[in-house]
Design a protein around this motif. Structure first.
Motif, PDB file in Angstrom:
ATOM      1  N   ALA A   1       0.836  -1.198   0.000  1.00  0.00           N
ATOM      2  CA  ALA A   1       0.000   0.000   0.000  1.00  0.00           C
ATOM      3  C   ALA A   1       0.867   1.243   0.000  1.00  0.00           C
ATOM      4  O   ALA A   1       2.031   1.224   0.403  1.00  0.00           O
TER       5      ALA A   1
ATOM      6  N   SER B   1       0.699   6.075   4.325  1.00  0.00           N
ATOM      7  CA  SER B   1      -0.539   6.644   4.842  1.00  0.00           C
ATOM      8  C   SER B   1      -0.421   8.148   4.993  1.00  0.00           C
ATOM      9  O   SER B   1       0.423   8.645   5.725  1.00  0.00           O
TER      10      SER B   1
ATOM     11  N   SER C   1      -8.307  -2.274   6.105  1.00  0.00           N
ATOM     12  CA  SER C   1      -7.819  -1.289   5.147  1.00  0.00           C
ATOM     13  C   SER C   1      -6.344  -1.441   4.812  1.00  0.00           C
ATOM     14  O   SER C   1      -5.900  -0.970   3.771  1.00  0.00           O
ATOM     15  N   ASP C   2      -5.570  -2.076   5.682  1.00  0.00           N
ATOM     16  CA  ASP C   2      -4.124  -2.155   5.461  1.00  0.00           C
ATOM     17  C   ASP C   2      -3.693  -3.581   5.135  1.00  0.00           C
ATOM     18  O   ASP C   2      -2.609  -4.004   5.468  1.00  0.00           O
TER      19      ASP C   2
ATOM     20  N   ARG D   1      -0.275  -7.931   4.890  1.00  0.00           N
ATOM     21  CA  ARG D   1      -0.287  -6.554   5.342  1.00  0.00           C
ATOM     22  C   ARG D   1       0.232  -5.647   4.234  1.00  0.00           C
ATOM     23  O   ARG D   1       1.241  -5.922   3.594  1.00  0.00           O
ATOM     24  N   GLY D   2      -0.479  -4.551   4.019  1.00  0.00           N
ATOM     25  CA  GLY D   2      -0.115  -3.678   2.911  1.00  0.00           C
ATOM     26  C   GLY D   2       1.179  -2.949   3.113  1.00  0.00           C
ATOM     27  O   GLY D   2       1.888  -2.649   2.150  1.00  0.00           O
ATOM     28  N   ALA D   3       1.542  -2.623   4.359  1.00  0.00           N
ATOM     29  CA  ALA D   3       2.729  -1.810   4.602  1.00  0.00           C
ATOM     30  C   ALA D   3       4.012  -2.542   4.252  1.00  0.00           C
ATOM     31  O   ALA D   3       4.932  -1.963   3.661  1.00  0.00           O
TER      32      ALA D   3
ATOM     33  N   SER E   1      -4.587   2.979  15.631  1.00  0.00           N
ATOM     34  CA  SER E   1      -4.560   3.408  14.237  1.00  0.00           C
ATOM     35  C   SER E   1      -5.628   2.645  13.472  1.00  0.00           C
ATOM     36  O   SER E   1      -6.032   1.541  13.863  1.00  0.00           O
TER      37      SER E   1
ATOM     38  N   ASP F   1      -5.371   1.125  10.730  1.00  0.00           N
ATOM     39  CA  ASP F   1      -4.843  -0.127  10.190  1.00  0.00           C
ATOM     40  C   ASP F   1      -4.937  -1.246  11.220  1.00  0.00           C
ATOM     41  O   ASP F   1      -5.400  -2.354  10.924  1.00  0.00           O
TER      42      ASP F   1
END
Length: 669
Positions: free
Chosen positions: A33, A36, A77-78, A168-170, A240, A242
Motif C-alpha cells: 500500500a 498513509s 484497510s491495510d 499486510r499492505g505496509a 490506528s 490499520d
C-alpha cells in the motif's frame, strides 16, 4: 493440511515452497500500500482541511470514519485478504514458515493489544524516529500485539488451527490469527505468545517507549506488563485505523470459530478448512450429513432521521446520561434494508418516515461481534402548529381569541414542527429532536465517555456523540455541515418567505443569542413575535413565522408590565432596523429554568435521574400580582423553546377558566 500448521521439517518446507513458487513474493509484490497520508498529517499536526489541530480535541480526532479514502474505520484497510489462497494448503503452509509471518492472538473473542506509553521530553528524545513515535503516541493509545510465528516453538504450533488473514499492505507480511485459550503465563501457549510479542522488534518499533530508548533497550518485563486482552470495539478508537481493521477482522473470525465447533445439523464435531474460513462437518462422507458453515455477518441499519433542520437522536438505558446517537436495529428475514430502516424508526420512536425517503449513505463493519452497519438518511414529515390561531389585529396584545377554533379567523398554517416521539421503553430511554444550529455548537464539545477513560460525566444541558470513527457521527456531521445554500429542505425555509431578512428564531430582547444553559431558578419573560416584511421576489407583504424573544426578570418572580413592555419595544426596534412593515407580539408569558431535579413520580426507574426542566407559564396574571398578557399558541411556544433548549423537559402549570373566558389562561405563580 487445511489450516493447521504442520511440523516444519526440512522436507515439508521445501515441498511447500516448491508447490507455491510465488508465495514468498506475493505478499511483497502487488499488495504493498501507499504510505498513509493520515499519519503524515497527524505527525505535523494539521487537519485534512489544512487547519491547525486543537490539541485538546486529540482524543476525538485520532480516529476518523473514512480518513478521506472511502474505507470506513474497522474495515480491513491495510491488508489484502488474498482469499484465493485460502484453499491452497501448500501455499498457506509456505507462508507460515516465512520469517516475517505475523500472528495476531485472540482469547475468548477478544484481541491482544499493547499499550502505548506517552512521549515525554528529555535527553535522547530528539531523533527523527523518536519524533515519529511521539506523533504516533499522541494519536493512539494501543497497537496490535503481534508475534512472529518464527519465534513460537514448533511443538506448540503443530496441529493448531492458524487462520490466514491476508498480507499486510505496509510490508507484505502474511497475517495469521488463532485463539489462545488463556492469556495467563501458566498456559504454555499463552506464555510463549506473550514472550514472542515482547521479542517482536517490528511491533516494538511501532510503539517504541517514549523515553529516548531504542527498541532493543526496552525492558522485556515492561513490555509484558503492557499486554492487554480487550474488545476490538472498545480499544479500536484508540488505535490506528490499520490496527483496528485487522484486529476487528481477526476477532470476528475467531469468535465465529469458537461458536461453530459442532455441526448445527447433526451435532458432530466440525473441522476448520479453507484456512479457517469454513467449518466442515466431520461426517462429510456420510450421506446423512454434509453440513458446512461459513463466517456469519449480522446486517443492521443505522438511520439518521431528519425533519427539515431537526435531527432525531436517541439513547438507550445502557448509555451514559447525555450520550445520543442515531436509531439502529437488526434486519429481519425477508426484509429489505430500506424496510428495516423504516420499521426500526417507528418501533423505537413511534415516528413514521416519509415512504421512500430512506436513502443509503454508507456502510461500516462493526465488531459487536460481526455486524455490518448500513447507514441511511430518512425524512420525517413535519406537523403544522399554530397557524390557524393567529389574529389579524394590529398592535401588541390586542384582540382576545374567540372561545372556539371554529369562531377564529382561518389563516394558512405557517409554523412547522417535528412530531413528538413516543418511546418504546424496552428499546430507548430517551429520544429528542435537535436543531442543526444547536448540534453544530455541540460538535467537539464532549467525547464519548464509553471510549475515553477519565472523561467524566457529560455536563447537563449538553450531549456527547459517538466518536469520529463511527458512522453515526459521520452521518450527523455531514448533515450538519451541508451547504446552507443548497436545496431548501428545512422547516424554517418551508415556513418563511424569500425575504431579504430572516430574524433569529430565539433571541434575547437585547439582540444577543439566548444563554446555552440558563442558571437554575432563572426566570425569563417571553414574547412570541411576528414580523411582516416585503417579499423579495413578488414585492407583496408577507408574514414570517413566529419567533421567540426573552428578557430576564428580576428575582425569578412573575413578569411585570415593564418586562412585557420592554419585549414589545425591542420587537418594534428590531423590525424597524431591518425594514419590517409590522412587528406584532401575539402572546407571551414566563419561562423558569431549573436543573438537577429528580422526578418523584417517575413511572420508570430510568427516569430517576437529574433532569433539566423549564416551566412554561403561557399567559400571565394570577394572585401573585404578575402582569396579565395574552396567551400565545402553546404548540408554537413549545416548538421554539425546544429549538433553543432541547435537553430541557417542559412543565406546564394548569390554567384556570375555559379558553376565551374572562379568566382564561391565568396562572398561579
Amino acid at each position: 493440511r487445511g489450516c493447521s500448521r504442520p511440523t516444519p521439517t526440512r522436507r515439508t518446507r521445501s515441498a511447500a515452497i516448491r508447490a507455491s513458487p510465488g508465495a514468498r513474493t506475493r505478499g511483497r509484490e502487488g499488495y504493498t500500500a501507499a504510505p498513509s497520508v493520515y499519519r503524515t498529517r497527524r505527525a505535523i499536526g494539521v487537519s485534512r482541511a489544512g487547519r491547525p489541530r486543537r490539541r485538546r480535541l486529540l482524543p476525538l480526532l485520532r480516529a476518523t470514519f473514512d480518513d478521506g479514502d472511502g474505507v470506513p474505520f474497522f474495515a480491513l484497510s491495510d491488508a489484502s485478504r488474498a482469499s484465493e489462497l485460502r484453499a491452497d494448503a501448500d501455499a498457506i503452509a509456505a507462508l507460515q514458515t516465512r520469517r516475517d509471518a505475523v500472528l495476531l492472538p485472540t482469547t475468548s473473542g477478544k484481541s491482544w493489544v499493547l499499550e502505548v506509553r506517552r512521549a515525554r521530553s528529555g535527553a535522547g528524545a530528539g531523533s527523527d524516529a523518536d519524533a515519529e513515535d511521539a506523533s504516533f503516541a499522541e494519536s493512539a493509545s494501543f497497537v496490535a500485539a503481534e508475534a512472529r510465528l518464527a519465534s513460537l516453538p514448533d511443538e506448540l504450533l503443530a496441529g493448531r488451527d492458524l487462520s490466514f488473514m491476508g498480507f499486510r499492505g505496509a510490508d507484505g507480511a502474511p497475517l495469521f490469527t488463532t485463539d489462545v485459550p488463556s492469556s495467563a503465563d501458566d498456559d504454555p501457549m499463552a506464555y510463549a505468545t506473550r514472550k514472542a510479542v515482547a521479542d517482536n522488534y517490528a511491533s516494538m518499533r511501532r510503539q517504541r517507549l517514549q523515553t529516548g530508548a531504542s527498541a532493543g533497550e526496552a525492558s522485556l518485563a515492561d513490555v509484558l506488563s503492557r499486554i492487554r486482552v480487550a474488545d476490538a470495539k472498545a480499544v479500536g478508537p484508540m488505535m490506528s485505523r490499520d490496527d483496528a481493521g485487522v484486529l476487528a477482522a481477526a476477532q470476528a473470525l475467531t469468535s465465529w470459530q469458537r461458536n461453530n465447533k459442532f455441526c448445527s445439523r447433526c451435532g458432530s464435531p466440525n473441522k476448520l478448512v479453507k484456512s479457517g474460513h469454513k467449518a466442515q462437518c466431520t461426517r462429510i462422507n456420510d450421506d446423512k450429513c454434509r453440513g458446512a458453515a461459513y463466517p456469519t455477518l449480522m446486517p443492521a441499519v443505522l438511520t439518521l432521521c431528519t425533519c427539515g433542520e431537526y435531527a432525531l437522536l436517541a439513547r438507550n438505558s445502557k448509555w451514559p446520561r447525555g450520550f445520543y446517537s442515531c436509531l439502529a436495529g437488526f434486519v429481519d428475514q425477508s426484509e429489505s434494508l430500506e424496510q428495516a430502516a423504516a420499521r426500526e424508526v417507528i418501533e423505537e420512536s413511534g415516528i413514521g418516515i416519509v415512504p421512500g425517503s430512506a436513502t443509503y449513505v454508507a456502510s461500516q463493519p462493526w465488531p459487536f461481534p460481526c455486524q455490518l452497519m448500513v447507514g441511511f438518511r430518512a425524512e420525517v414529515a413535519a406537523i403544522a402548529v399554530g397557524g390557524e390561531e393567529r389574529s389579524d389585529g394590529a398592535g401588541a396584545g390586542e384582540a382576545s381569541l374567540p372561545a372556539s377554533r371554529s369562531e377564529r379567523p382561518s389563516f394558512p398554517a405557517r409554523f412547522l414542527s417535528p412530531p413528538n416521539p413516543t418511546l418504546d421503553r424496552n428499546e430507548l430511554r430517551d429520544a429528542r429532536w435537535f436543531h442543526k444550529d444547536w448540534l453544530r455548537a455541540q460538535l467537539g464539545k464532549n467525547v464519548d465517555p464509553r471510549e475515553t477513560p477519565g472523561a467524566g460525566e457529560i455536563p447537563e444541558g449538553e450531549i456527547a456523540l459517538p466518536g469520529r470513527h463511527a458512522m453515526a457521527r459521520a452521518l450527523i456531521e455531514r448533515w450538519v455541515e451541508e451547504d446552507e445554500n443548497g436545496p431548501e429542505t428545512s422547516i424554517d425555509a418551508d415556513a418563511r418567505s424569500p425575504a431579504a431578512w430572516t430574524p433569529s428564531a430565539v433571541g434575547m430582547e437585547s439582540g444577543m443569542p439566548p444563554p446555552l444553559r440558563p442558571d437554575t431558578n432563572r426566570s425569563f419573560a417571553f414574547a412570541v413575535v411576528e414580523f411582516t416584511v416585503t417579499d423579495a421576489t413578488a414585492g407583496a407583504p408577507t408574514t414570517l413565522q413566529p419567533v421567540l424573544r426573552l428578557n430576564a426578570t428580576g428575582g425569578g418572580g412573575a413578569p411585570t408590565v415593564n418586562d412585557h413592555a420592554r419585549l414589545a419595544d425591542a420587537a418594534t426596534r428590531e423590525g424597524a432596523k431591518h425594514g419590517a412593515l409590522r412587528s406584532r407580539v401575539i402572546g407571551g408569558g414566563q419561562l423558569c429554568f431549573r436543573g438537577g431535579e429528580v422526578s418523584e413520580s417517575a413511572e420508570y426507574d430510568d427516569d430517576r435521574e437529574p433532569r433539566l426542566v423549564v416551566t412554561v407559564r403561557n399567559g400571565g396574571g394570577g394572585e401573585s400580582g404578575g402582569a396579565q398578557t395574552k396567551c400565545a399558541d402553546f404548540e408554537v411556544v413549545a416548538a421554539l423553546v425546544r429549538r433553543a433548549y432541547p435537553m430541557h423537559d417542559m412543565l406546564t402549570p394548569g390554567a384556570f377558566g375555559a379558553p376565551g373566558s374572562a379568566d382564561s389562561k391565568v396562572y398561579q405563580y
